[in-house]
Design a protein around this motif. Structure first.
Motif, PDB file in Angstrom:
ATOM      1  N   LEU A 169      -4.481  31.142 -17.110  1.00  0.00           N
ATOM      2  CA  LEU A 169      -4.304  31.420 -18.595  1.00  0.00           C
ATOM      3  C   LEU A 169      -5.251  32.223 -19.111  1.00  0.00           C
ATOM      4  CD1 LEU A 169      -1.895  29.629 -19.738  1.00  0.00           C
ATOM      5  CD2 LEU A 169      -3.432  28.055 -20.561  1.00  0.00           C
ATOM      6  N   ARG A 170      -6.737  31.673 -18.681  1.00  0.00           N
ATOM      7  CA  ARG A 170      -7.814  32.293 -19.180  1.00  0.00           C
ATOM      8  C   ARG A 170      -7.719  33.722 -18.917  1.00  0.00           C
ATOM      9  NH1 ARG A 170     -10.261  27.579 -17.976  1.00  0.00           N
ATOM     10  NH2 ARG A 170     -10.618  27.959 -15.821  1.00  0.00           N
ATOM     11  N   ALA A 171      -7.239  34.338 -17.530  1.00  0.00           N
ATOM     12  CA  ALA A 171      -7.164  35.706 -17.537  1.00  0.00           C
ATOM     13  C   ALA A 171      -6.260  36.523 -17.912  1.00  0.00           C
ATOM     14  CB  ALA A 171      -7.534  35.702 -15.799  1.00  0.00           C
ATOM     15  N   GLY A 172      -5.235  35.744 -18.758  1.00  0.00           N
ATOM     16  CA  GLY A 172      -4.334  36.438 -19.276  1.00  0.00           C
ATOM     17  C   GLY A 172      -3.193  37.027 -18.522  1.00  0.00           C
ATOM     18  N   ARG A 173      -2.911  36.028 -17.387  1.00  0.00           N
ATOM     19  CA  ARG A 173      -1.747  36.389 -16.438  1.00  0.00           C
ATOM     20  C   ARG A 173      -0.760  35.467 -16.973  1.00  0.00           C
ATOM     21  NH1 ARG A 173      -4.613  40.121 -14.545  1.00  0.00           N
ATOM     22  NH2 ARG A 173      -6.355  39.787 -13.032  1.00  0.00           N
ATOM     23  N   ASP A 174       0.526  35.984 -16.574  1.00  0.00           N
ATOM     24  CA  ASP A 174       1.890  35.414 -16.977  1.00  0.00           C
ATOM     25  C   ASP A 174       2.271  34.597 -15.686  1.00  0.00           C
ATOM     26  OD1 ASP A 174       4.214  34.759 -18.286  1.00  0.00           O
ATOM     27  OD2 ASP A 174       4.753  37.042 -18.540  1.00  0.00           O
ATOM     28  N   ASN A 175       2.231  33.304 -16.002  1.00  0.00           N
ATOM     29  CA  ASN A 175       2.241  32.227 -14.818  1.00  0.00           C
ATOM     30  C   ASN A 175       3.673  32.048 -14.874  1.00  0.00           C
ATOM     31  OD1 ASN A 175       1.946  30.388 -13.132  1.00  0.00           O
ATOM     32  ND2 ASN A 175       1.160  28.918 -14.389  1.00  0.00           N
ATOM     33  N   VAL A 176       4.559  33.210 -14.404  1.00  0.00           N
ATOM     34  CA  VAL A 176       5.986  32.870 -14.318  1.00  0.00           C
ATOM     35  C   VAL A 176       6.421  33.718 -13.288  1.00  0.00           C
ATOM     36  CG1 VAL A 176       8.085  33.892 -15.272  1.00  0.00           C
ATOM     37  CG2 VAL A 176       6.547  32.281 -16.727  1.00  0.00           C
ATOM     38  N   VAL A 177       7.226  33.227 -12.331  1.00  0.00           N
ATOM     39  CA  VAL A 177       7.812  33.807 -11.315  1.00  0.00           C
ATOM     40  C   VAL A 177       9.067  34.596 -11.569  1.00  0.00           C
ATOM     41  CG1 VAL A 177       8.709  33.762  -8.844  1.00  0.00           C
ATOM     42  CG2 VAL A 177       6.818  32.274  -9.534  1.00  0.00           C
ATOM     43  N   HIS A 178       9.106  35.912 -11.991  1.00  0.00           N
ATOM     44  CA  HIS A 178      10.392  36.632 -12.518  1.00  0.00           C
ATOM     45  C   HIS A 178      11.392  36.654 -11.835  1.00  0.00           C
ATOM     46  CE1 HIS A 178      12.379  39.262 -14.805  1.00  0.00           C
ATOM     47  NE2 HIS A 178      12.293  40.069 -13.901  1.00  0.00           N
ATOM     48  N   LEU A 179      12.281  35.950 -12.175  1.00  0.00           N
ATOM     49  CA  LEU A 179      13.776  35.817 -11.435  1.00  0.00           C
ATOM     50  C   LEU A 179      14.706  36.254 -12.318  1.00  0.00           C
ATOM     51  CD1 LEU A 179      14.245  36.432  -8.263  1.00  0.00           C
ATOM     52  CD2 LEU A 179      14.517  34.072  -8.165  1.00  0.00           C
ATOM     53  N   ILE A 180      15.565  34.922 -12.506  1.00  0.00           N
ATOM     54  CA  ILE A 180      16.522  34.846 -13.312  1.00  0.00           C
ATOM     55  C   ILE A 180      16.458  34.003 -14.787  1.00  0.00           C
ATOM     56  CG2 ILE A 180      18.939  33.766 -13.440  1.00  0.00           C
ATOM     57  CD1 ILE A 180      19.448  34.364 -10.672  1.00  0.00           C
ATOM     58  N   ALA A 181      15.820  32.818 -14.583  1.00  0.00           N
ATOM     59  CA  ALA A 181      15.536  31.981 -15.735  1.00  0.00           C
ATOM     60  C   ALA A 181      14.117  32.160 -16.137  1.00  0.00           C
ATOM     61  CB  ALA A 181      15.770  30.866 -15.586  1.00  0.00           C
ATOM     62  N   ASP A 182      13.014  32.864 -15.214  1.00  0.00           N
ATOM     63  CA  ASP A 182      11.838  32.730 -15.449  1.00  0.00           C
ATOM     64  C   ASP A 182      11.255  31.416 -15.907  1.00  0.00           C
ATOM     65  OD1 ASP A 182      11.989  35.162 -14.936  1.00  0.00           O
ATOM     66  OD2 ASP A 182      11.696  35.882 -17.215  1.00  0.00           O
ATOM     67  N   ASP A 183      11.757  30.069 -15.092  1.00  0.00           N
ATOM     68  CA  ASP A 183      11.337  29.038 -15.469  1.00  0.00           C
ATOM     69  C   ASP A 183      10.291  28.364 -14.383  1.00  0.00           C
ATOM     70  OD1 ASP A 183      12.977  28.896 -13.311  1.00  0.00           O
ATOM     71  OD2 ASP A 183      13.512  26.587 -14.077  1.00  0.00           O
ATOM     72  N   GLN A 184       9.893  29.219 -13.310  1.00  0.00           N
ATOM     73  CA  GLN A 184       9.123  28.760 -12.305  1.00  0.00           C
ATOM     74  C   GLN A 184       7.542  29.159 -12.140  1.00  0.00           C
ATOM     75  OE1 GLN A 184      10.210  29.884  -8.151  1.00  0.00           O
ATOM     76  NE2 GLN A 184       9.145  28.021  -7.369  1.00  0.00           N
TER      77      GLN A 184
END
Lengths: 167, 756
Positions: free
Chosen positions: B85-100
């Motif tokens: 969060l602090r480093a501005g990373r997107d903490n989402v495993v991009h696949l179908i629903a992007d919920d993980q």
């Protein structure tokens, strides 16, 4: 301890803790990464090597037990000129390897069998290889390859009954 | 669908044809000599070891994460969701629903979910440091039973004809409920990745994976960096079977985050236990069938409910469900079909892709059910299937008219003939009368599998390949399709060589690397040969046309290597392009309505029938599979030996799932995450396998080929379980058919046995 052993016909040594797994000695200290780790508990056989000609799972052998003994790994099966061992040749021709991760252990186990039994039956091959898991092939082409390699071996190469250490 | 060519059972093969012959395998020699480098074999100077800190709870709030590393602190790094969060990373495993999330933030949704990452110079130091990362949880009540779960990841439905009217007019209605458990991929090489920190603006990740561009997309999203800043390369991969389709996105992300944090390369290698408890598995499911029959045993109406356990995050569940629903009515003719599919959330590790991708579950249910339907209708099980199997041009549940659907009957006839089904059944009856405690039985299953992505998936993927001219009249294939044991490079080289009329040896292939190859899509869904191979054939035709034009000869004639080299040199000297690219073009004109589930769900289907012969010991209720016979129409075997290897391997995984492979869960965690107690078939338990390969060409596959990777997994388990049911005259409605379950069914069938 100062471990001295012969690996694939060459004297090697390594300074390792006595209980270090032979698998790790081979892979990390001697950089022979052909021998694989699939489970680390002696179930899959991907780490199989020959220790003084006996088939063992190198993940279950402490380095101290290999001291002053001869180890054969998959890297030592082909002849120095690069020509394949008959078992490797048969796997190549019959399609005995798919993903290849069980292959080093499977080959080493198969070599141990064909050096002991000249004409192993299908059932004998399957029993001998039961300590080596393969998830890709369904074993069909592996068994065919081992049978072919056993047939291809010159007669008189020894027909002792299969003998294997507890795995 | 556009019409296919006329049915041909066995194509005549031109002498010295490359396609259809067992050319030496590209991937073979290195694997046989121990030289092939898998991810754990890479020598990476200065690399640190990564370790993943995981949740012991199936569901919990994360109260705090303390990282007092003490004296080790100077030689270890820790990464948590807060750091991302602090480093501005997107903490989402991009696949179908992007919920993980890559790392759990504030709450955990399943046991073994990654909560923190640690790296240190050695594995021992990393493990010690990981033990000092203290996570305080407030455990919450988890949802573990998918049959009682209420949160829905995805639903889908098929409606064909008038099901209510069909049931109202039925001579007979048969109902049944079937359940299947998880299956662990158990590739012999666990997951693993090596990541390098950003060097000259590029992050490199190498490892064990099926889909380099999935990993690439996940890392691009995670770091918020452009495509060229991320490079993903495959190492030799020790099996996948779907298990390395989506999970490597996580492993790669974790390794890359650690490399970023410590400024050094990081090896993140799972051991067997971690891989088994934390990574994806086949979706467990419950399938309920209601079937309406007319007086002659024809299927009037099928009402099917498919319920799958998706686990904690959506991941690939929507597409597993849609494939399951589309295949749930099987390769059978039925004018009135209602299928309802639902995949639900539980607080268990997400279930994912595994060879078959939803079809093995529904094929087990349907083929088990049809044996019961046959009994209820007083019909022989073979006859029931024969009466109802699709014929050429008839429609599937989605209303897709399939030109070669009659291949399913050819497969049935071939399997019956090869197994001497009727004579073997009579021999079993004699054996069973004579023998005190052994019972033999025969089981049959008919099944089919759509090649490639479902519906309009291939159109959206728009896969691309390239061919590159090299010196000396050689050609290089550039594609992202990975070799994971199937022989991808071999068959690609065969296809290109055959189109150009060049020798097999003139075609080279490369290791998939996102910096070098175009995105030919993921290596999944039995799509490598029929889809990617087809685009390669198109590219080869284009290359042929370009060079033929250059030297003024008609296109489509085989080249000699010398003429080809000459034309290529002329072309390059004149400043011609070295590369020819080709893109997926939907040659079959496939159309699918994704909201109504109507239309051409797949461009082509492979058709099959399997017969299993078993012997059950009534003293132990152990089952021995005596043999499996499988007949399958695969369009065209590009490399017959590799094709047979796929079929044999898939059938063996199916036998394992049918009999031994059971994931035992305790509080939402896999309790048998070891090869010691998750039992795979060894060479002893694996039966002799006899194959009949039928080749009815698919007009839009390369040289007629359809997908074959998943097909054998679909029908092996119902064939085996039907055989057990036949041997003991019992009902079995759950996988795996362990001795305990067989014994219970045996006792349930005749309560008086309990006293014996």
């Amino acid at each position: 301890m100062k471990l001295r052993l012969e690996v694939n016909g060459r004297p090697r040594s390594a300074d390792v803790p006595p209980m270090k797994r032979l698998l790790d000695v081979l892979r990390d200290d001697l950089r022979l990464t052909g021998t694989k780790e699939g489970c680390g508990e002696g179930e899959c056989g991907a780490c199989a090597v020959l220790l003084d000609g006996e088939l063992v799972n190198s993940c279950l052998v402490p380095a101290c037990q290999a001291d002053r003994r001869a180890v054969t790994t998959v890297e030592g099966l082909a002849a120095p000129d690069g020509s394949l061992h008959p078992v490797q040749q048969a796997f190549w021709e019959k399609g005995g390897a798919q993903c290849g991760i069980c292959t080093p252990g499977m080959l080493v186990a198969a070599v141990a069998l064909v050096e002991r039994a000249r004409r192993p039956s299908d059932a004998e091959i399957r029993e001998w290889l039961a300590g080596n898991l393969c998830r890709c092939t369904g074993y069909v082409k592996i068994v065919e390859a081992v049978a072919a390699a056993a047939r291809a071996r010159r007669p008189g190469a020894g027909a002792r009954r299969p003998k294997r250490v507890k795995r | 669908m556009a019409p296919a060519r006329a049915a041909v059972r066995h194509l005549p093969r031109a002498p010295r044809a490359v396609v259809g012959s067992n050319v030496p395998r590209r991937e073979g020699l290195e694997k046989l000599t121990g030289r092939a480098l898998y991810v754990a074999d890479l020598d990476v100077p200065g690399a640190w070891w990564g370790v993943t800190v995981r949740s012991p709870h199936a569901r919990a709030r994360i109260l705090s994460i303390e990282r007092d590393l003490g004296a080790d602190g100077a030689r270890a790094v820790v990464v948590t969701a807060e750091d991302l969060l602090r480093a501005g990373r997107d903490n989402v495993v991009h696949l179908i629903a992007d919920d993980q999330p890559f790392l759990a933030h504030r709450s955990v949704e399943h046991a073994e979910e990654a909560v923190a990452l640690v790296a240190a110079p050695t594995r021992e130091e990393a493990e010690r440091a990981a033990a000092r990362v203290r996570v305080r949880y407030e455990p919450l009540e988890p949802v573990l039973d998918f049959e009682r779960a209420e949160t829905i990841h995805k639903t889908c439905a098929i409606d064909k004809g008038d099901v209510a009217a069909a049931f109202a007019g039925a001579a007979r209605v048969v109902e049944g409920t079937y359940r299947v458990g998880h299956q662990e991929h158990a590739y012999i090489e666990p997951n693993g990745m090596v990541a390098w920190p950003r060097i000259d603006g590029v992050r490199l990740v190498r490892g064990s994976l099926q889909c380099p561009f999935y990993v690439h997309a996940a890392l691009t999203r995670l770091f918020g960096e452009p495509a060229e800043a991320i490079r993903v390369a495959q190492t030799s991969t020790g099996g996948g079977f779907g298990g390395k389709e989506d999970y490597p996105d996580l492993v790669a992300g974790h390794a890359a985050l650690l490399a970023d944090a410590c400024g050094r390369p990081v090896r993140l290698l799972y051991d067997r236990a971690e891989d088994m408890v934390a990574t994806t598995k086949r979706h467990p499911g419950r399938i309920v069938h209601r079937t309406a029959l007319d007086a002659e045993g024809r299927l009037l109406g099928m009402d099917v409910e498919v319920l799958l356990d998706g686990g904690a995050y959506v991941t690939l569940s929507p597409v597993v469900l849609s494939r399951a629903v589309i295949h749930a009515a099987g390769p059978y003719r039925c004018a009135n079909v209602r299928i309802r599919g639902r995949v639900v959330k539980t607080n268990t590790p997400p279930n994912g892709a595994f060879r078959g991708f939803g079809v093995p579950q529904v094929a087990f249910a349907l083929e088990r059910h049809l044996d019961r339907v046959a009994r209820a209708a007083g019909l022989d099980r073979v006859e029931l299937r024969r009466r109802n199997l699709l014929a050429d041009g008839e429609t599937t549940a989605t209303g897709q008219a399939v030109i070669d659907a009659g291949a399913s009957r050819q497969a049935l006839d071939a399997a019956l003939k090869r197994s001497r089904f009727a004579a073997t059944a009579r021999a079993h009856a004699r054996f069973n009368r004579r023998h005190a405690h052994l019972r033999r039985g025969l089981g049959l299953a008919c099944f089919f599998h759509g090649s490639g992505f479902t519906g309009n998936g291939e159109i959206r993927l728009a896969s691309e390949v390239a061919l590159e001219l090299l010196e000396g009249g050689r050609v290089r294939v550039l594609a992202a399709a990975t070799e994971i044991g199937q022989g991808t490079r071999t068959v690609f080289a065969q296809i290109v060589a055959q189109v150009l009329g060049l020798p097999y040896e003139a075609v080279e292939t490369v290791d998939p690397d996102t910096a070098l190859v175009p995105d030919s899509g993921p290596t999944v869904a039995s799509r490598t040969v029929p889809i990617v191979g087809r685009i390669l054939a198109d590219a080869a035709r284009e290359l042929d046309a370009v060079l033929a034009r250059r030297v003024g000869r008609p296109p489509g004639r085989p080249w000699t290597r010398r003429d080809f080299a000459g034309a290529a040199a002329l072309h390059l000297d004149a400043g011609g392009e070295r590369r020819v690219t080709a893109r997926f073009s939907n040659p079959s004109g496939q159309r699918f309505d994704e909201t109504r589930y109507v239309g051409d769900a797949y461009a082509a289907y492979a058709w099959a029938a399997a017969v299993a012969e078993v012997e059950v010991d009534l003293t132990s209720f152990e089952t021995r599979v005596l043999r499996v016979v499988a007949a399958q129409d695969i369009g065209r075997a590009i490399h017959p030996r590799l094709a047979a290897g796929q079929l044999e391997g898939g059938l063996t995984q199916a036998v394992g799932w049918a009999l031994f492979e059971e994931v035992v869960a305790r509080d939402g965690r896999m309790a048998n995450g070891q090869l010691t107690n998750y039992i795979l078939p060894t060479a002893i338990e694996t039966p002799p396998i006899e194959l009949v390969v039928l080749e009815r060409p698919f007009a839009h596959g390369p040289f007629g080929a359809k997908g074959i990777g998943e097909l054998p997994m679909d029908g092996g388990a119902p064939a085996v379980v039907n055989a057990i049911a036949d041997a003991l005259e019992i009902d079995l409605d759950r996988l795996p058919a362990t001795p305990e379950r067989i014994a219970a069914a045996w006792l349930a069938a005749r309560p008086e046995r309990r006293r014996a």
